[in-house]
Design a protein around this motif. Structure first.
Motif, short mmCIF file in Angstrom:
data_model
loop_
_atom_site.label_atom_id
_atom_site.label_comp_id
_atom_site.label_asym_id
_atom_site.label_seq_id
_atom_site.Cartn_x
_atom_site.Cartn_y
_atom_site.Cartn_z
N GLY A 86 45.12 89.54 31.19
CA GLY A 86 44.45 88.42 31.42
C GLY A 86 42.90 88.45 30.98
N THR A 157 30.88 80.99 27.78
CA THR A 157 31.83 80.69 28.34
C THR A 157 32.36 79.40 27.90
N THR A 161 35.57 76.64 34.28
CA THR A 161 36.75 76.24 35.01
C THR A 161 36.35 75.76 36.37
N ASP A 180 34.58 83.18 25.60
CA ASP A 180 35.60 83.12 26.70
C ASP A 180 36.05 81.68 26.49
N GLN A 203 47.20 81.19 30.82
CA GLN A 203 47.70 80.22 31.92
C GLN A 203 46.97 79.17 32.15
C1 LIG Z 1 40.72 81.88 34.83
C2 LIG Z 1 39.70 82.28 33.83
C3 LIG Z 1 39.37 83.79 33.86
C4 LIG Z 1 40.25 84.80 34.35
O1 LIG Z 1 41.46 84.71 34.00
P1 LIG Z 1 42.50 86.21 34.39
O2 LIG Z 1 43.60 85.75 33.22
O3 LIG Z 1 42.73 85.52 35.89
O4 LIG Z 1 41.84 87.37 34.34
C5 LIG Z 1 38.46 84.04 32.87
N1 LIG Z 1 37.55 83.19 32.36
C6 LIG Z 1 37.65 81.78 32.53
C7 LIG Z 1 36.89 80.87 31.98
C8 LIG Z 1 38.84 81.46 33.25
O5 LIG Z 1 38.99 80.11 33.56
#
Ligand SMILES: *Cc1c(COP(=O)(O)O)cnc(C)c1O
Length: 368
Positions: A86, A157, A161, A180, A203
């Protein structure tokens, strides 16, 4: 069987899935993945029981990596990896590979996920927060800020989200750029080669949970002095073609199917056009509404996660129930933010947004 009509997706009616992640994938991907669990490509073996060192799976991994390269137009310096753990694992793995303990990494602090990335980087080196929207409840993307020349990299980022903000312009910097992109990967055209490292949990917009996409410029690796555990060192994954250990076979397979689907839709530029239309439709309904209002600075609004609240919060539960009765799933806002969040990922058809907008209008006339 048509997945949309299956009993697993609501009694009788169509379900409109606005979940933030894990989230909607193309219906054809669900159908192909379901078939492959029973009989993968007429081998009479399930995709779940294939050895990862077989040529059958090797071709899946090769195709998935090649499709990412093609769809994102990556140059030869950039390597494509599918890794476990993840996006949260990348919060640690990035600084472990890139940042020595006396060096500084610069961070833009734009939401919960940035904050988590900052916390992990501090375990490996120094962190300088070069800009933040924290004091304004993360309601905007900072514009004017300077990054120290000697900062090893700038981390952003690209899409927040939880709050529903998104960098519409990627900051220009002479430093290495790390991003990210978990919740807007493959949703819009960017010059991906200007990033030295991109990571994304699959995901949100490209597959099921259980795998990470990591894209790294191989020239930035091997510069830190610390010993890196074998499984954490990107160079080992590159050397082994993203098969250093058993990869998440099924998750990679479903990502590959989703990437194929994206290519068949015309690629990233074509999906971006559709994503823009979906977001414009919903934001217009919010801006026209006497009941609803957006929570993010207009120019920084996310095309992926649309966050909004009601002028009268006491109506929120009634609206939520009304939408639920009409097949809408997953629009309750994150517990930190409240209100509503509609995630408009690549696979969400515009017809689902149209239904949500109709329900907003119907609710407005009932409650005007
Ligand atoms: C969902 C998310 C994460 C965390 O992802 P995991 O796969 O649950 O570790 C990290 N950064 C962003 C921008 C996200 O939307």
């Amino acid at each position: 069987m048509n997945i949309i009509d299956s009993p697993f997706r609501g009694l009788g009616g169509v379900v409109h899935n606005f979940n933030a992640g894990p989230s909607i994938l193309p219906k054809t991907v669900f159908e192909q993945a379901a078939a492959a669990i029973l009989n993968y490509n007429d081998t009479r073996l399930s995709i779940l029981e294939l050895g990862h060192r077989t040529s059958l799976f090797q071709s899946v991994m090769d195709e998935a990596r090649a499709l990412v390269r093609e769809l994102m137009q990556l140059d030869d310096d950039h390597e494509v990896l599918f890794l476990h753990g993840g996006a949260s694992t990348q919060f640690m793995q990035v600084p472990m590979n890139l940042l020595d303990d006396k060096e500084t990494a610069a961070f833009a602090d734009t939401g919960v996920w940035s904050t988590k990335a900052i916390k992990e980087a501090k375990l490996f080196g120094k962190v300088e927060i070069v800009c933040s929207s924290r004091d304004a409840g993360f309601s905007f993307i900072p514009k004017d800020f300077a990054v120290p020349n000697d900062a090893k990299y700038l981390h952003i980022t690209t899409n927040n989200t939880i709050y529903g903000s998104q960098w519409q312009t990627i900051p220009k910097t002479s430093n290495s750029l790390v991003a990210d992109m978990s919740s807007d990967i493959l949703s819009r055209v960017l010059d991906f080669n200007t990033f030295d490292l991109i990571y994304a949990g699959a995901q949100k917009n490209m597959g099921p949970t259980g795998v990470n996409l990591v894209i790294v410029n191989k020239n930035i690796l091997g510069k830190v002095k610390r010993a890196i555990p074998t499984i954490m060192d990107y160079r080992n994954h590159i050397k082994e073609g993203s098969m250093l250990n058993t990869p998440p076979v099924f998750a990679v397979y479903v990502c590959m199917l989703t990437l194929r689907w994206l290519k068949s839709q015309g690629g990233v530029a074509a999906i971006e056009k559709l994503n823009n239309e979906k977001a414009a439709l919903l934001y217009a309904a919010i801006d026209e509404s006497p009941l609803f209002k957006g929570t993010i600075n207009k120019e920084d609004r996310s095309k992926m996660n649309v966050c909004f609240v009601m002028n009268d919060p006491s109506l929120e539960e009634a609206f939520l129930n009304f939408t639920k009765e009409n097949g809408i799933v997953g629009i309750k806002g994150h517990r930190l933010v409240g209100g509503f969040r509609a995630s408009l990922y690549n696979a969400l058809p515009i017809s689902s947004v149209e239904v949500l907008v109709q329900l907003m209008k119907a609710f407005e006339s009932k409650n005007a």
